[in-house]
Design a protein around this motif. Structure first.
Motif, PDB file in Angstrom:
ATOM      1  N   ILE A   1      12.962  21.542 -29.768  1.00 53.02           N
ATOM      2  CA  ILE A   1      11.794  20.825 -30.079  1.00 53.02           C
ATOM      3  C   ILE A   1      12.040  19.141 -30.110  1.00 53.02           C
ATOM      4  CG2 ILE A   1       9.730  21.079 -32.058  1.00 53.02           C
ATOM      5  CD1 ILE A   1      10.346  24.075 -32.226  1.00 53.02           C
TER       6      ILE A   1
ATOM      7  N   ASP B   1       7.077  16.781 -29.685  1.00 50.50           N
ATOM      8  CA  ASP B   1       6.224  18.355 -29.564  1.00 50.50           C
ATOM      9  C   ASP B   1       5.501  18.683 -31.085  1.00 50.50           C
ATOM     10  OD1 ASP B   1       7.219  19.266 -27.073  1.00 50.50           O
ATOM     11  OD2 ASP B   1       9.198  19.174 -28.406  1.00 50.50           O
ATOM     12  N   GLU B   2       5.945  17.870 -32.370  1.00 48.08           N
ATOM     13  CA  GLU B   2       5.205  18.381 -33.701  1.00 48.08           C
ATOM     14  C   GLU B   2       5.631  16.130 -34.492  1.00 48.08           C
ATOM     15  OE1 GLU B   2       4.328  20.733 -34.278  1.00 48.08           O
ATOM     16  OE2 GLU B   2       4.833  22.674 -33.469  1.00 48.08           O
TER      17      GLU B   2
ATOM     18  N   GLU C   1      15.620  16.963 -33.212  1.00 48.29           N
ATOM     19  CA  GLU C   1      15.780  17.763 -32.521  1.00 48.29           C
ATOM     20  C   GLU C   1      15.682  19.157 -33.064  1.00 48.29           C
ATOM     21  OE1 GLU C   1      16.494  17.446 -28.248  1.00 48.29           O
ATOM     22  OE2 GLU C   1      16.557  15.521 -28.160  1.00 48.29           O
TER      23      GLU C   1
ATOM     24  N   SER D   1      10.507  25.668 -37.831  1.00 48.56           N
ATOM     25  CA  SER D   1      10.678  26.517 -36.685  1.00 48.56           C
ATOM     26  C   SER D   1      10.501  27.721 -37.252  1.00 48.56           C
ATOM     27  CB  SER D   1      12.372  25.771 -37.212  1.00 48.56           C
ATOM     28  OG  SER D   1      12.994  26.719 -38.942  1.00 48.56           O
TER      29      SER D   1
END
Length: 505
Positions: free
Chosen positions: A244, A275-276, A240, A466
């Motif tokens: 995200i 998410d990714e 995390e 990021s």
């Protein structure tokens, strides 16, 4: 008799499934004197060479470019010239590499090679075990580098397999060694010392001091375990970062035996609503194509009407059997419903150890997904292969249900290149490797801990996600001259296996 005697003589008729599956011991390449053919000899007196020629004449990607494999070269299996040809070399490996392959690297060297990856083994079981991740292993994986003098060799531990002999010893990722059993490693002896018949050996460890590899007093004794099975899923976790959720998977081989475990990992990622996704293929030399299709489908979606790859075979086979392989909605063997993330972007970590099925996932996803590659350029292995054994009634295709039909007088197996896989856009030309979007090589002075957010390649990938790459400042890496890596000495090295794709009628 027809000049196409292999097809007519054997009555070979093939059907290709639209759902594909599976991705070499380096032989001593010794030039041989011609073998004198005994009076009254037949093709059956040379079973290994006979089976190799027939399989290669039908399936080899470069069949039309090899004069010895020409359909008009011989009139039939009783042609004296054919029998003389089979008898020309006593060693089947030499016969395969020098007389059947198209300028194989083991016959002509790297600079002149066309075929870099076709393989042959004396015992087909060794190859089959390798395809399932089973080998005689102590569980230590490492890269080997040339010292500055170009003669001495040193190794750097890349990772250690869980539950292996090495996992019980005082040795870890990033440690160096430069000797075995008190002998300095050199270009002349490293193969015998590290990959020979000896089940046990002792590593002489080393340090980097003032930019030089210097021996220290540490030793580590290791023992290879018979039939050791490597789980290719080395690390899977959720990271995390700034709100995200990022799934991270380090996957070190496309092995069908672990497809269910792989599906479970994606099930966890899905349930956690990541998410990714980061796929770490840095040490993944390839494996079964069906596993590559599975992981690509888990990333993109179970869109079974969309093309993942199109195989390109030789001219004999392409028009009839070049059937595309689509994305899948189930695992190949057990047909378990697939967990899928339906992502529009994926991050893939690569090095020059990333090959074949690893590259296939990247190339196959490119038309559908934003593939962000981080690390260094991949191997450039864009050809696929299949396992062949001496079972002529099954078109020489290995079938686990036909073990008792394999010629008991011939245990040799070949893994020749059959063709190349294109993606949905028709692209397959990456023999020089796939180049990253964000380039960073591993620094042997600072390898870090795999899966740790501060490990350099993962750290760079996270900074790309990021948007903070401007703040990422890697140290100057140690100037290491890569020679090879430990997985290159396994029967299934750097290959993309289509075992199960070809089906005889």
């Amino acid at each position: 008799m027809s000049k196409y005697f292999p097809l007519c003589f054997l009555g070979l008729s093939l059907l290709f499934n639209s759902c594909s599956n599976d991705d070499n011991i380096i032989p001593d390449n010794v030039l041989e004197e011609p073998v004198e053919q005994p009076a009254g000899a037949t093709a059956e007196d040379y079973p290994a060479q006979n089976f190799m020629w027939q399989a290669m004449n039908i399936f080899y990607f470069w069949q039309q470019d090899v004069a010895n494999l020409s359909d008009s070269k011989f009139t039939g299996p009783t042609d004296p010239a054919y029998i003389e040809f089979l008898a020309s070399k006593e060693n089947p490996a030499s016969f395969f590499f020098e007389d059947l392959c198209n300028n194989h690297v083991d016959a002509v060297g790297e600079a002149n090679a066309v075929d870099r990856f076709s393989a042959v083994v004396e015992n087909y079981q060794d190859l089959l075990n390798s395809l399932q991740g089973i080998s005689r292993s102590n569980g230590l994986e490492f890269n080997l580098y040339l010292n500055e003098n170009g003669f001495n060799v040193y190794g750097v531990v890349t990772y250690i397999m869980p539950d292996s002999n090495a996992s019980e010893q005082d040795i870890s990722r990033g440690e160096l060694f430069n000797g075995v059993d008190g002998q300095d490693l050199t270009v002349n002896n490293y193969v015998d010392l590290l990959f020979g018949e000896n089940a046990s050996y002792t590593l002489n460890m080393a340090d980097i001091i003032d930019q030089s590899i210097v021996s220290n007093n540490k030793t580590v004794s290791l023992t290879k375990i018979e039939n050791f099975s490597e789980n290719p899923i080395l690390v899977n976790k959720i990271i995390e970062q700034n709100g995200i959720k990022i799934g991270y998977l380090m996957y070190n081989g496309f092995l069908a035996a672990y497809d269910e475990d792989l599906n479970d990992v994606f099930g966890t990622f899905k349930s956690e609503n990541i998410d990714e996704l980061i796929l770490d293929f840095r040490y993944n030399p390839g494996g079964r194509v069906s596993s590559a299709i599975q992981i690509a489908s888990s990333v993109y979606g179970t869109n079974t009407d969309e093309v993942f790859i199109r195989p390109r075979f030789n001219d004999k086979l392409q028009s009839q059997f070049g059937v595309p392989d689509n994305f899948t909605d189930v695992t190949f063997d057990s047909e378990t419903p697939l967990n899928t993330l339906e992502l529009s972007r994926v991050y893939v970590i690569t090095t020059d150890n990333s090959a074949s099925a690893s590259e296939l996932v990247i190339n196959g996803l490119e038309p559908y997904v934003d593939v962000v590659q981080v690390g260094t350029t991949t191997t450039g292995k864009n050809e696929f292969s299949n396992t062949f054994v001496d079972d002529p009634e099954n078109s020489f295709l290995y079938d686990p249900d036909r073990i008792d039909q394999i010629n008991p007088n011939n245990s040799w197996a070949i893994q020749p290149l059959l063709g190349r896989n294109e993606n949905a856009d028709g692209f397959s030309d990456y023999t020089t490797g796939l180049v990253p979007d964000h380039i960073l090589g591993e620094d042997i002075e600072n390898l870090g801990v795999l899966g740790d957010e501060n490990e350099p390649l993962l750290q760079l990938t996270l900074s790309v996600i990021s948007g903070s790459t401007a703040k990422f400042s890697p140290s100057q890496p140690f100037p290491a001259d890569l020679l090879t890596h430990s997985k290159m000495f396994e029967p299934g090295k750097n290959n993309m296996f289509m075992d199960g794709l070809l089906k005889p009628l």
